[in-house]
Motif scaffolding. Sequence first.
Motif, PDB file in Angstrom:
ATOM      1  N   ALA A  33      14.516  30.738  91.516  1.00 18.78           N
ATOM      2  CA  ALA A  33      14.848  30.544  90.104  1.00 18.78           C
ATOM      3  C   ALA A  33      15.592  31.757  89.568  1.00 18.78           C
ATOM      4  N   ILE A  34      15.133  32.954  89.938  1.00 22.78           N
ATOM      5  CA  ILE A  34      15.805  34.170  89.460  1.00 22.78           C
ATOM      6  C   ILE A  34      17.228  34.233  90.024  1.00 22.78           C
ATOM      7  N   LEU A  35      17.382  33.849  91.298  1.00 16.18           N
ATOM      8  CA  LEU A  35      18.727  33.823  91.878  1.00 16.18           C
ATOM      9  C   LEU A  35      19.633  32.866  91.113  1.00 16.18           C
ATOM     10  N   TYR A  36      19.094  31.665  90.797  1.00 12.96           N
ATOM     11  CA  TYR A  36      19.888  30.698  90.028  1.00 12.96           C
ATOM     12  C   TYR A  36      20.244  31.273  88.661  1.00 12.96           C
ATOM     13  N   LEU A  37      19.283  31.953  88.021  1.00  8.09           N
ATOM     14  CA  LEU A  37      19.525  32.465  86.674  1.00  8.09           C
ATOM     15  C   LEU A  37      20.601  33.552  86.703  1.00  8.09           C
ATOM     16  N   ILE A  38      20.516  34.456  87.689  1.00  5.21           N
ATOM     17  CA  ILE A  38      21.490  35.552  87.747  1.00  5.21           C
ATOM     18  C   ILE A  38      22.884  34.999  88.063  1.00  5.21           C
ATOM     19  N   SER A  39      22.988  34.136  89.086  1.00  7.58           N
ATOM     20  CA  SER A  39      24.340  33.656  89.418  1.00  7.58           C
ATOM     21  C   SER A  39      24.860  32.710  88.356  1.00  7.58           C
ATOM     22  N   GLY A  40      23.976  31.837  87.811  1.00  7.05           N
ATOM     23  CA  GLY A  40      24.413  30.972  86.712  1.00  7.05           C
ATOM     24  C   GLY A  40      24.847  31.793  85.509  1.00  7.05           C
ATOM     25  N   GLY A  41      24.093  32.861  85.215  1.00  8.24           N
ATOM     26  CA  GLY A  41      24.446  33.728  84.100  1.00  8.24           C
ATOM     27  C   GLY A  41      25.780  34.415  84.325  1.00  8.24           C
TER      28      GLY A  41
ATOM     29  N   VAL B 208      31.779  34.480  83.186  1.00  7.19           N
ATOM     30  CA  VAL B 208      33.148  34.220  83.646  1.00  7.19           C
ATOM     31  C   VAL B 208      33.766  33.095  82.823  1.00  7.19           C
ATOM     32  N   GLY B 209      33.018  31.985  82.671  1.00  6.83           N
ATOM     33  CA  GLY B 209      33.514  30.859  81.882  1.00  6.83           C
ATOM     34  C   GLY B 209      33.732  31.245  80.432  1.00  6.83           C
ATOM     35  N   GLY B 210      32.889  32.142  79.925  1.00  6.64           N
ATOM     36  CA  GLY B 210      33.026  32.600  78.550  1.00  6.64           C
ATOM     37  C   GLY B 210      34.286  33.424  78.350  1.00  6.64           C
ATOM     38  N   ILE B 211      34.587  34.288  79.330  1.00  4.35           N
ATOM     39  CA  ILE B 211      35.821  35.079  79.238  1.00  4.35           C
ATOM     40  C   ILE B 211      37.027  34.149  79.249  1.00  4.35           C
ATOM     41  N   GLU B 212      36.959  33.111  80.096  1.00  5.74           N
ATOM     42  CA  GLU B 212      38.052  32.132  80.115  1.00  5.74           C
ATOM     43  C   GLU B 212      38.193  31.451  78.755  1.00  5.74           C
ATOM     44  N   ALA B 213      37.051  31.130  78.134  1.00  5.39           N
ATOM     45  CA  ALA B 213      37.091  30.500  76.804  1.00  5.39           C
ATOM     46  C   ALA B 213      37.745  31.430  75.786  1.00  5.39           C
TER      47      ALA B 213
ATOM     48  N   ILE C 205      43.392  28.174  83.421  1.00  4.24           N
ATOM     49  CA  ILE C 205      42.214  28.700  82.711  1.00  4.24           C
ATOM     50  C   ILE C 205      41.395  27.574  82.084  1.00  4.24           C
ATOM     51  N   ILE C 206      42.048  26.565  81.491  1.00  2.00           N
ATOM     52  CA  ILE C 206      41.228  25.475  80.922  1.00  2.00           C
ATOM     53  C   ILE C 206      40.503  24.721  82.035  1.00  2.00           C
ATOM     54  N   THR C 207      41.168  24.553  83.189  1.00  9.44           N
ATOM     55  CA  THR C 207      40.528  23.860  84.299  1.00  9.44           C
ATOM     56  C   THR C 207      39.296  24.624  84.763  1.00  9.44           C
ATOM     57  N   MET C 208      39.475  25.927  84.966  1.00  8.51           N
ATOM     58  CA  MET C 208      38.367  26.716  85.484  1.00  8.51           C
ATOM     59  C   MET C 208      37.278  26.911  84.430  1.00  8.51           C
ATOM     60  N   HIS C 209      37.643  26.955  83.155  1.00 10.77           N
ATOM     61  CA  HIS C 209      36.627  27.068  82.106  1.00 10.77           C
ATOM     62  C   HIS C 209      35.689  25.857  82.147  1.00 10.77           C
ATOM     63  N   GLY C 210      36.274  24.661  82.173  1.00  8.64           N
ATOM     64  CA  GLY C 210      35.449  23.450  82.199  1.00  8.64           C
ATOM     65  C   GLY C 210      34.621  23.357  83.468  1.00  8.64           C
ATOM     66  N   THR C 211      35.284  23.539  84.605  1.00  8.71           N
ATOM     67  CA  THR C 211      34.594  23.398  85.884  1.00  8.71           C
ATOM     68  C   THR C 211      33.474  24.427  86.011  1.00  8.71           C
TER      69      THR C 211
ATOM     70  N   LEU D   7      28.921  25.485  87.476  1.00  7.10           N
ATOM     71  CA  LEU D   7      28.462  26.784  87.965  1.00  7.10           C
ATOM     72  C   LEU D   7      27.643  27.555  86.946  1.00  7.10           C
ATOM     73  N   ALA D   8      27.626  27.112  85.687  1.00  9.34           N
ATOM     74  CA  ALA D   8      26.843  27.847  84.686  1.00  9.34           C
ATOM     75  C   ALA D   8      25.697  26.978  84.149  1.00  9.34           C
ATOM     76  N   SER D   9      26.028  25.903  83.433  1.00  9.73           N
ATOM     77  CA  SER D   9      24.969  25.117  82.783  1.00  9.73           C
ATOM     78  C   SER D   9      23.969  24.572  83.790  1.00  9.73           C
ATOM     79  N   MET D  10      24.490  23.880  84.807  1.00 10.89           N
ATOM     80  CA  MET D  10      23.569  23.225  85.732  1.00 10.89           C
ATOM     81  C   MET D  10      22.704  24.229  86.482  1.00 10.89           C
TER      82      MET D  10
END
Lengths: 627, 208
Positions: free
Chosen positions: A27-35, A40-45, A68-74, A79-82
Amino acid sequence: MSSIAQKKGFGATIWDFMTTVDHKKIAILYLISGGFFFLVGGIEAMMIRIQLAKAGNDFLSAGLYNEIITMHGTTMIFLASMPILLAFMNAIMPLQIGARDVAFPFLNSLGFWLFFFGGIFLNLSWFMGGAPDAGWTNYASLALASEGHGIDFYTLGLTISGFGTLIAGINFLVTIINMRAPGMTYMRMPLFTWTTFVASALILLAFPPLTVGLFFMVFDRLFGASFFAVEMGGNTIIWEHLFWIFGHPEVYILILPAFGIFSEIFAIFSRKRLFGYTALVFATILIGFYGFMVWAHHMFTVGLGPTANAVFALATMIIAVPTGIKIFNWLLTIWGGSISFTTPMIYAVAFIPSFVAGGVTGVMQAIAPLDYQLHDSYFIVAHFHYVIVGGVVLAILAGTHLYWPKMFGTMLSEKLGKWTFWFFFIGFHLTFFIQHFLGLMGMPRRVYTFGADQGWDLFNAISSAGAIFMAIGVIILLVNVVMTTIKNERVGNDPWGDGRTLEWAIPSPPPFYNFAQTPLVRGLDSFWIEKMEGNKKGMIFAEPLGDIHMPNNSFIPFVMSLGMFVASFGALYFLDGDKPWALAVLVIGLLITFGSMLVRSLKDDLGFHITKAELLKDAKGGNTDGH
Amino acid sequence: MDINQRYTPQSWPEHPETATMEGKNKFIGFWLLLAAETVTFASLFATYLALKDKGPSGMEFSAAGLFELPLVFAMTMILLTSSLTSVYAMYHMKNHNFKAMQAWLGITVLLGATFLGLEIYEFNHYVHLGFGYTNSAFSSAFYTLVGTHGAHVLFGLSWFIALMLRNAKRGLNMYNAPKFYLASLYWHFIDVVWVFIFTVVYLMGVIG
């Protein structure tokens, strides 16, 4: 394999996390990499909003903007929410049902590493010739024409991380079906466990169509197949169907666990049993069921015909009913409760109007004739950010505050937490509310700039200003995390004081075997029941203290995923023609993966036992770290 | 669970595949995996039906002209029979008769390998007619659907062989019984998918 506490060096800690099969560490691994991917997605936004802050801006070129819009959504979806939601599922769900681990600890680790390598592979595209640029939906007619390897990074990266998610889904389903503690009937399961269960079922049935679609795309682009090549008899609409048969359930894969987190929060901080628990459970199942019946509402303008559009429009509107049931149940849970406005609770309270606004615009788009007007405009952008940010991201932020003490043993600062909330919440509405009107004024999605004479300047500037507020909120959260970690003030079993479910009955963080003795569950909100009856231990036990069987750590999941990662590079460069080494890379990668599968299959892995004596020593010494 | 515990047919449980917690988990988990596989093949079938006989203008191939039933019928019978022999193997597994189980699994593997050989022959035949993978949308969909099934057959065969070799000397125990059971479950699934391929691709294809 003793459970005696020992101070570990940095290298040993890294190795421990690379080989761990403990659901709490995964879970911690998921949280760190998801975070990380969230940032990354936030910087793209932010880059998108800078580009659109004024008319005719040249901060980004048109091509880079598409990437950037493609990678932001993807990035944000896959890679972040899920992964962050999977972090909470991993950390909390087994504790809520009184289990010592998930059903398949080895597969749990494999699922994480597949996701991780898939995400890294996808993002390496930035440094290796350009990112995908056909939108996160990657429609075939655009994707097949895309030059370079961007699309191939998308298809191969998502295939790998998709396998990881599928494995996680199966794992959670079996865990909930088979590993519940005695007395934990289905209708006593906490709502977060229920939503994990339904979301996992959606993962199970929704990811295979995506994988098939991705394979078609890989075959078309790399091996000369013609699924989507119209001049060869192919049909690009097949991609749209397969993508949305996955894509719409994906929305519910994200929002259902978010609903689960909020359900827990409403009950805890209103100090009341959830109002209409049964209705909430059945609404969750219904939403999951209908989630598969509505995919073509993303395709109203394709021209499937009035009958198909009418059927899918009606099915879409029906989903508002179980969702409405949930909203009213939450409101009635708060009603008359003894409310404490902690950080998680203000997120939950703010979530209701935000999400309802997103739901209302959703029903508007379900009206097929109106959708012809709204389609591909900023109205759509506003809508899905209202449900995803106003629902899922608020739940992620709320869940981070709620479960931080259970995962790390320290409390995030309430004061900074509320600062984060206000910046993020105000920024969110500032950014996206006005985009509804931009859409109605005719601004299309996915354009990299607009003219000064189009009258969209002011609203876009306001929207970009809102994004800065959200960024400040996230930065405050990061400061909060760092400060909390440095202070390291340890907390007890039930740091919020009003925990209702089993996870709050054990230490924070729990020992690696979770429960020294399996608890006996006597009703819904079992920890609350014991508290109300004055049971000082917080639990009654279903078994005497005895030896516990635990799984061994393993490095194989990492190697197996690494093999897929290597093979993907081979596949990517295979048909460039001028790279004969690519085939060798493909073969070597697959050999690593299948070889490690074979090793896993042939080598007995029977786990080990923690003895009763060690458990007794733990109980005295308070060791929570394990081996 | 003690891996060294020796069983007799009398002490062997009635359902060894679900007698342990690990076995129960694997049993449920594998059925769920088959659900995901079903959706996978459903997507492949839907695509195949959408792209059947579709190709560049003037394409000379069509399902009605290409497919011939005798060979495919023989393949069907061979694969169905292999499903039956794997049932015999599981019958002996439940009776704790290791040698008979291994023998029937061996026959299953031989039949499966024959099926795979015939499939390769069939593909080779089509390619020589000019119906290659890149020929048309129809050929892409056909080879991907039937080829994915063939890849499953190959994986199933490898799984059987690995299990048979690994456990050849130590016989049945509570640790490997679920593994044998799941491999045979997988084999049945492959068989069921083939029944649909035979019907949808070949029978409906010949009709036109």
